[in-house]
Design a protein around this motif. Structure first.
Motif, mmCIF file in Angstrom:
data_model
loop_
_atom_site.group_PDB
_atom_site.id
_atom_site.type_symbol
_atom_site.label_atom_id
_atom_site.label_comp_id
_atom_site.label_asym_id
_atom_site.label_seq_id
_atom_site.Cartn_x
_atom_site.Cartn_y
_atom_site.Cartn_z
ATOM 1 N N LEU A 1 0.662 -1.121 -0.007
ATOM 2 C CA LEU A 1 0.047 -0.073 0.000
ATOM 3 C C LEU A 1 0.858 1.286 0.054
ATOM 4 O O LEU A 1 0.465 2.364 -0.658
ATOM 5 N N LEU A 2 1.860 1.410 0.840
ATOM 6 C CA LEU A 2 2.711 2.264 1.050
ATOM 7 C C LEU A 2 3.926 2.656 -0.037
ATOM 8 O O LEU A 2 4.644 3.720 -0.163
ATOM 9 N N GLY A 3 4.356 1.592 -0.545
ATOM 10 C CA GLY A 3 5.538 1.387 -1.351
ATOM 11 C C GLY A 3 6.536 1.078 -0.253
ATOM 12 O O GLY A 3 6.613 0.963 0.958
ATOM 13 N N GLU A 4 7.800 1.504 -0.815
ATOM 14 C CA GLU A 4 9.428 1.100 -0.119
ATOM 15 C C GLU A 4 9.420 1.905 0.856
ATOM 16 O O GLU A 4 10.105 1.954 1.754
ATOM 17 N N ASP A 5 8.919 3.337 0.803
ATOM 18 C CA ASP A 5 9.036 4.479 1.908
ATOM 19 C C ASP A 5 8.066 4.301 3.056
ATOM 20 O O ASP A 5 7.831 5.285 3.636
ATOM 21 N N GLY A 6 7.487 3.074 3.099
ATOM 22 C CA GLY A 6 6.202 3.068 4.076
ATOM 23 C C GLY A 6 7.164 2.990 5.411
ATOM 24 O O GLY A 6 6.324 3.370 6.222
ATOM 25 N N ALA A 7 8.176 2.858 5.606
ATOM 26 C CA ALA A 7 8.896 2.861 7.048
ATOM 27 C C ALA A 7 9.104 4.454 7.336
ATOM 28 O O ALA A 7 8.777 4.748 8.625
ATOM 29 N N SER A 8 8.990 5.356 6.240
ATOM 30 C CA SER A 8 9.066 6.822 6.727
ATOM 31 C C SER A 8 7.603 7.351 7.263
ATOM 32 O O SER A 8 7.532 8.308 8.036
ATOM 33 N N SER A 9 6.484 6.619 6.695
ATOM 34 C CA SER A 9 5.383 6.962 7.502
ATOM 35 C C SER A 9 4.945 6.124 8.182
ATOM 36 O O SER A 9 3.667 5.924 8.393
ATOM 37 N N GLU A 10 5.494 5.309 8.997
ATOM 38 C CA GLU A 10 5.380 4.464 9.963
ATOM 39 C C GLU A 10 4.600 5.078 11.244
ATOM 40 O O GLU A 10 3.529 4.702 11.681
ATOM 41 N N SER A 11 4.982 6.198 11.442
ATOM 42 C CA SER A 11 4.187 7.076 12.431
ATOM 43 C C SER A 11 2.739 7.366 12.219
ATOM 44 O O SER A 11 1.932 7.409 12.860
ATOM 45 N N GLN A 12 2.643 7.474 10.730
ATOM 46 C CA GLN A 12 1.230 7.939 10.189
ATOM 47 C C GLN A 12 0.313 6.695 10.464
ATOM 48 O O GLN A 12 -0.722 6.769 10.944
ATOM 49 N N LEU A 13 0.991 5.603 10.133
ATOM 50 C CA LEU A 13 0.230 4.237 10.295
ATOM 51 C C LEU A 13 -0.150 3.971 11.741
ATOM 52 O O LEU A 13 -1.054 3.608 12.009
ATOM 53 N N ILE A 14 0.903 4.198 12.555
ATOM 54 C CA ILE A 14 0.720 4.030 13.924
ATOM 55 C C ILE A 14 -0.654 4.885 14.439
ATOM 56 O O ILE A 14 -1.718 4.352 15.107
ATOM 57 N N LYS A 15 -0.408 6.127 14.063
ATOM 58 C CA LYS A 15 -1.518 7.094 14.377
ATOM 59 C C LYS A 15 -2.958 6.537 13.767
ATOM 60 O O LYS A 15 -3.859 6.853 14.597
ATOM 61 N N LEU A 16 -2.902 6.077 12.421
ATOM 62 C CA LEU A 16 -4.195 5.709 11.932
ATOM 63 C C LEU A 16 -4.708 4.324 12.845
ATOM 64 O O LEU A 16 -5.895 4.173 12.967
ATOM 65 N N ARG A 17 -3.845 3.534 13.191
ATOM 66 C CA ARG A 17 -4.202 2.361 13.903
ATOM 67 C C ARG A 17 -4.717 2.894 15.361
ATOM 68 O O ARG A 17 -5.862 2.319 15.781
ATOM 69 N N GLU A 18 -4.113 3.887 15.858
ATOM 70 C CA GLU A 18 -4.712 4.380 17.197
ATOM 71 C C GLU A 18 -6.210 4.962 17.045
ATOM 72 O O GLU A 18 -6.960 4.520 17.762
ATOM 73 N N GLU A 19 -6.214 5.681 15.734
ATOM 74 C CA GLU A 19 -7.613 6.237 15.629
ATOM 75 C C GLU A 19 -8.566 5.141 15.342
ATOM 76 O O GLU A 19 -9.643 5.331 15.685
ATOM 77 N N ARG A 20 -8.150 4.213 14.610
ATOM 78 C CA ARG A 20 -9.122 2.924 14.308
ATOM 79 C C ARG A 20 -9.480 2.256 15.498
ATOM 80 O O ARG A 20 -10.647 2.030 15.735
ATOM 81 N N ALA A 21 -8.452 2.150 16.464
ATOM 82 C CA ALA A 21 -8.829 1.516 17.771
ATOM 83 C C ALA A 21 -9.805 2.341 18.481
ATOM 84 O O ALA A 21 -10.775 1.759 19.066
ATOM 85 N N HIS A 22 -9.501 3.861 18.559
ATOM 86 C CA HIS A 22 -10.704 4.655 19.269
ATOM 87 C C HIS A 22 -11.756 4.605 18.648
ATOM 88 O O HIS A 22 -12.767 4.511 19.456
ATOM 89 N N LEU A 23 -12.005 4.591 17.492
ATOM 90 C CA LEU A 23 -13.334 4.431 16.609
ATOM 91 C C LEU A 23 -13.852 3.136 17.086
ATOM 92 O O LEU A 23 -15.230 3.125 17.182
ATOM 93 N N LEU A 24 -13.381 2.068 16.924
ATOM 94 C CA LEU A 24 -13.882 0.881 17.454
ATOM 95 C C LEU A 24 -14.531 0.987 18.850
ATOM 96 O O LEU A 24 -15.803 0.543 19.117
#
Length: 194
Positions: A103-126
């Motif tokens: 989904l994110l391509g090879e530079d996915g590691a640089s957006s790791e914090s965004q992914l963590i934030k998204l997971r937290e937001e999803r967990a919060h939404l759940l």
């Protein structure tokens, strides 16, 4: 009866083990395969709910001296079911490392914090969704109580109206009796004078 409960326990153990295995595989899949597995797990969760209902019915039939032990076991199974459902909800939105890279391509590691934030937001939404569902159930229960209270109130009003009519009739009879007594008294007085 306890043998039926133990049979249900064995079925519960088998199904929950299968569900746990499948829930662990869901984040690693994508597309149609993931959708099919989610539908399959959803069906199995429904089977587990039905098993828990059957176990609950069995516990009610067990003699009082043994019931406490079975009730405790049933409570722990219900807690396990709640945890399974939460894990299932989270697994549907979780992504494995391979899927994330796709989904994110090879530079996915640089957006790791965004992914963590998204997971937290999803967990919060759940969590918020679960709270809303609980609130909705409470509101529905409150509405049901209000409807039942209204029905009881209508019955009481009907009874009071009926009692009022009886009292009115009794009062009318009392007035008639009083009038008849007055008439009788005048007649007796007149007869005494003669």
């Amino acid at each position: 009866m306890s043998s039926d409960f133990e049979t249900y326990e064995q079925d519960f153990g088998t199904l929950t083990a299968e569900i746990t295995n499948k829930v662990g595989r869901i984040p690693k899949l994508s597309g149609e395969e993931k959708t099919q597995l989610v539908v399959n797990v959803d069906k199995q969760l429904e089977e587990v709910r039905e098993l828990l209902e059957q176990m609950d019915l069995e516990v009610r039939e067990i003699p009082a001296q043994s019931r406490a032990m079975y009730s405790t076991r049933l409570r722990s199974y219900k807690q396990e079911m709640d945890k399974l459902e939460k894990d299932f909800k989270r697994s549907r939105i979780a992504y494995s490392d391979e899927v994330r890279t796709d989904l994110l391509g090879e530079d996915g590691a640089s957006s790791e914090s965004q992914l963590i934030k998204l997971r937290e937001e999803r967990a919060h939404l759940l969590d918020n969704t679960e709270m809303l569902e609980r609130s909705s159930r409470r509101l529905a229960a409150g509405y049901q109580i209000a409807v039942e209270t209204e029905q009881v109130g209508q019955e009481i009003l009907s009874n009071l109206n009926s009692d009022r009519e009886k009292i009115q009739r009794s009062r009318d009879r009392l007035r008639e009796t009083d009038a008849n007594l007055g008439k009788s008294s005048r007649i007796l007085t007149a007869m005494l004078r003669r």
